[in-house]
Design a protein around this motif. Structure first.
Motif, PDB file in Angstrom:
ATOM      1  N   GLY A   1      -6.255  -8.741  -6.062  1.00 29.90           N
ATOM      2  CA  GLY A   1      -5.831  -9.993  -6.674  1.00 29.90           C
ATOM      3  C   GLY A   1      -4.497  -9.940  -7.381  1.00 29.90           C
ATOM      4  N   HIS A   2      -3.904  -8.739  -7.480  1.00 31.23           N
ATOM      5  CA  HIS A   2      -2.605  -8.593  -8.138  1.00 31.23           C
ATOM      6  C   HIS A   2      -1.491  -8.207  -7.156  1.00 31.23           C
ATOM      7  N   GLY A   3      -1.803  -8.177  -5.858  1.00 33.08           N
ATOM      8  CA  GLY A   3      -0.791  -7.869  -4.862  1.00 33.08           C
ATOM      9  C   GLY A   3      -0.681  -6.398  -4.499  1.00 33.08           C
ATOM     10  N   ARG A   4      -1.534  -5.548  -5.075  1.00 23.72           N
ATOM     11  CA  ARG A   4      -1.488  -4.120  -4.761  1.00 23.72           C
ATOM     12  C   ARG A   4      -2.056  -3.863  -3.363  1.00 23.72           C
ATOM     13  N   THR A   5      -1.377  -3.009  -2.598  1.00 26.36           N
ATOM     14  CA  THR A   5      -1.973  -2.488  -1.377  1.00 26.36           C
ATOM     15  C   THR A   5      -2.730  -1.207  -1.736  1.00 26.36           C
ATOM     16  N   ASN A   6      -3.244  -0.545  -0.722  1.00 23.58           N
ATOM     17  CA  ASN A   6      -3.952   0.715  -0.963  1.00 23.58           C
ATOM     18  C   ASN A   6      -3.012   1.893  -1.194  1.00 23.58           C
ATOM     19  N   VAL A   7      -1.704   1.657  -1.033  1.00 24.92           N
ATOM     20  CA  VAL A   7      -0.708   2.711  -1.240  1.00 24.92           C
ATOM     21  C   VAL A   7       0.055   2.424  -2.530  1.00 24.92           C
ATOM     22  N   ALA A   8       0.040   3.369  -3.444  1.00 34.98           N
ATOM     23  CA  ALA A   8       0.718   3.181  -4.732  1.00 34.98           C
ATOM     24  C   ALA A   8       2.198   2.867  -4.527  1.00 34.98           C
ATOM     25  N   GLY A   9       2.678   1.855  -5.246  1.00 33.78           N
ATOM     26  CA  GLY A   9       4.098   1.501  -5.184  1.00 33.78           C
ATOM     27  C   GLY A   9       4.462   0.529  -4.084  1.00 33.78           C
ATOM     28  N   ILE A  10       3.498   0.165  -3.218  1.00 32.81           N
ATOM     29  CA  ILE A  10       3.752  -0.829  -2.173  1.00 32.81           C
ATOM     30  C   ILE A  10       2.858  -2.036  -2.441  1.00 32.81           C
ATOM     31  N   TRP A  11       3.479  -3.201  -2.517  1.00 36.16           N
ATOM     32  CA  TRP A  11       2.804  -4.447  -2.848  1.00 36.16           C
ATOM     33  C   TRP A  11       3.061  -5.464  -1.738  1.00 36.16           C
ATOM     34  N   ALA A  12       2.256  -6.502  -1.680  1.00 30.27           N
ATOM     35  CA  ALA A  12       2.480  -7.565  -0.694  1.00 30.27           C
ATOM     36  C   ALA A  12       2.073  -8.898  -1.283  1.00 30.27           C
TER      37      ALA A  12
END
Length: 479
Positions: free
Chosen positions: A311-322
């Motif tokens: 819900g905050h735009g985090r992907t499963n990889v730290a430092g990559i957002w969408a």
């Protein structure tokens, strides 16, 4: 290599440029990568230029009914080239405006196509994307090809029209919204495949200017995401305007000829029809631009073409957002903008609520307009909610009658026990402007009692909103 930026945003559409600006406001060093045009699809090929076209069609429609208002307009016409020119000019202004905002907020613009080489690093190469029309001048100060690093990368690459096999757009007789936005000449007949917001808006526009229009929808209901009652009323208005509508209808194949297309349509029960038109507008949805970004190599989880986020735009990889369309439905500009703020503020260490999709309004700018937020009546019942439903027709509203717009309905859905507003659904004049009142009410967790004791100005269309609330509790005054 030390990080050059706190945040790099890939994509300069509504989500991307908002993310970059909010980052700058919070004191973070930000850059934005764009391969084609600032302001994204929404401002260049979607939300804004379509509204410019629809405004021209609306005014033309008023001219047709001038005598109903005691006015004389015996000779009037339209120039499709000038209508398109106005629309494209407005898109250009939006493009220039975003470039100005980047400069104002000291956001670096990196021109080209980005690939994530590893978390925290991107490689930018010259764009291979061929513009549909000459691009607006690039900002005078931009960066170009090279490798850039950042603590956080936000993917905001948007979406593109979905293409069905065998019915691929050719730009001549089969159009996407790109071609539909800038016709070289006015078609005499148009078939529209799909009755979501894009399809219905173009159906409305071309019908307003005199084209014979047929809408073909695979599902039993047009505007499938809307409340069934509202969609049914909208359909009646569309058909009254002369738009032919086929539901439970599948376009099996399309034949092209020198005079246009023939769509072979299979109806429920086995009946078959052939729909002939000069052009077919394919409006069967969009698909996320998640390819060729290096996401798979970086280990980012993708599900059916959409980047998986919390819900905050985090992907499963730290430092990559969408954020935005590439992060999944609903694929709306205002959802992208809100996601942008949530993601950036989370990166900045602020405590912020995650995205609540139940409070995202949807608007369709056809004639009549349709707008909604929250649960439909059917969905509320499916969830087992004990509900009260209120309805108020525009014919009971003085302002609607004065405007010559008596056809419309406001529908509200409440939890019977708590008075919580679960959903609101509207069809009629200017409902795309009215819906935000209900969105605010839901966001503030307003009850029916508080809405009933709110003073709405008179005479306004907004009074239909209060009357709908009153009706849910057996207290409507003007009907």
């Amino acid at each position: 290599m030390a990080d050059q930026y706190d945040i790099i945003v890939i994509g300069a559409g509504p989500g991307g440029y908002v993310a970059a600006i909010r980052a700058a406001q919070l004191g973070l060093k930000a850059a934005i990568v764009e391969r084609e045009h600032m302001a994204g699809i929404c401002s260049n090929w979607g939300c804004i230029p379509t509204k410019a076209l629809l405004r021209s069609a609306e005014i033309y429609g008023h001219m047709e009914h001038a005598k109903d208002f005691g006015l004389k307009a015996d000779t009037y016409d339209f120039d499709i080239a000038e209508i398109v020119k106005r629309s494209r000019g407005i898109a250009g202004r939006m493009n220039d405006g975003v470039q100005f905002l980047m400069k104002k907020n000291k956001v670096d613009i990196i021109w080209g196509e980005a690939t994530i080489t590893r978390p925290g690093e991107i490689k930018v190469e010259a764009s291979k994307k061929k513009p549909i029309e000459p691009q607006h001048p690039k900002p005078k100060t931009t960066l170009g090809e090279g490798t850039y690093t950042a603590k956080n990368i936000i993917v905001a690459t948007g979406a593109r029209p979905r293409v069905l096999p065998g019915i691929e757009p050719d730009g001549e007789t089969i159009w996407t919204y790109f071609e539909a936005l800038k016709p070289a000449k006015m078609p005499k007949s148009v078939a529209v495949m799909g009755s979501g917001a894009i399809g219905i808006e173009f159906a409305s526009f071309y019908r307003s200017l005199g084209a014979e229009v047929t809408v073909i929808e695979l599902l039993p209901q047009i505007m499938p995401v809307e409340d069934a009652e509202i969609a049914g009323l909208a359909r009646k208005r569309f058909e009254k305007r002369g738009i032919a509508i086929l539901t439970d209808a599948k376009v099996a194949k399309v034949d092209k000829g020198k005079d246009g297309i023939t769509a072979h349509v299979e109806l429920k029960g086995g009946e078959k029809k052939q729909i002939k038109a000069e052009v077919l507008i394919s409006a069967v949805g969009v698909q996320a631009n998640s390819e060729h970004l290096g996401l798979e190599k970086a280990g980012v989880k993708i599900d059916r073409g959409v980047i998986v986020v919390d819900g905050h735009g985090r992907t499963n990889v730290a430092g990559i957002w969408a954020i935005g369309d590439v992060a999944g439905p609903p694929m709306l500009a205002h959802k992208a903008e809100h996601e942008a703020v949530i993601a950036v503020e989370t990166i900045a260490g602020k405590t912020v609520h995650g995205l609540d999709k139940s409070k995202i309004p949807g608007c369709t700018y056809c004639e009549p307009q349709v707008a909604s937020v929250g649960l439909t009546e059917a969905k509320a019942k499916e969830m087992g909610r004990d509900i009260r439903v209120g309805r108020f027709p525009f014919v009971g509203n003085g302002k609607a009658i004065a405007l010559g717009e008596p056809d419309g309905l406001v529908k509200t859905i409440f939890d019977k026990k708590t008075g919580e507003l679960l959903g609101a659904h509207m069809v009629g004049a200017e409902v795309t402007e009215l819906i935000q009142g209900f969105v605010i009410a839901m966001n503030l967790e307003t009850t029916e009692e508080e809405l009933m004791h709110t003073i709405f100005p008179h005479p306004t269309l907004s009074e239909t909103m209060k009357e709908s609330v009153l009706d849910a509790y057996g207290q409507a005054i003007n009907i």
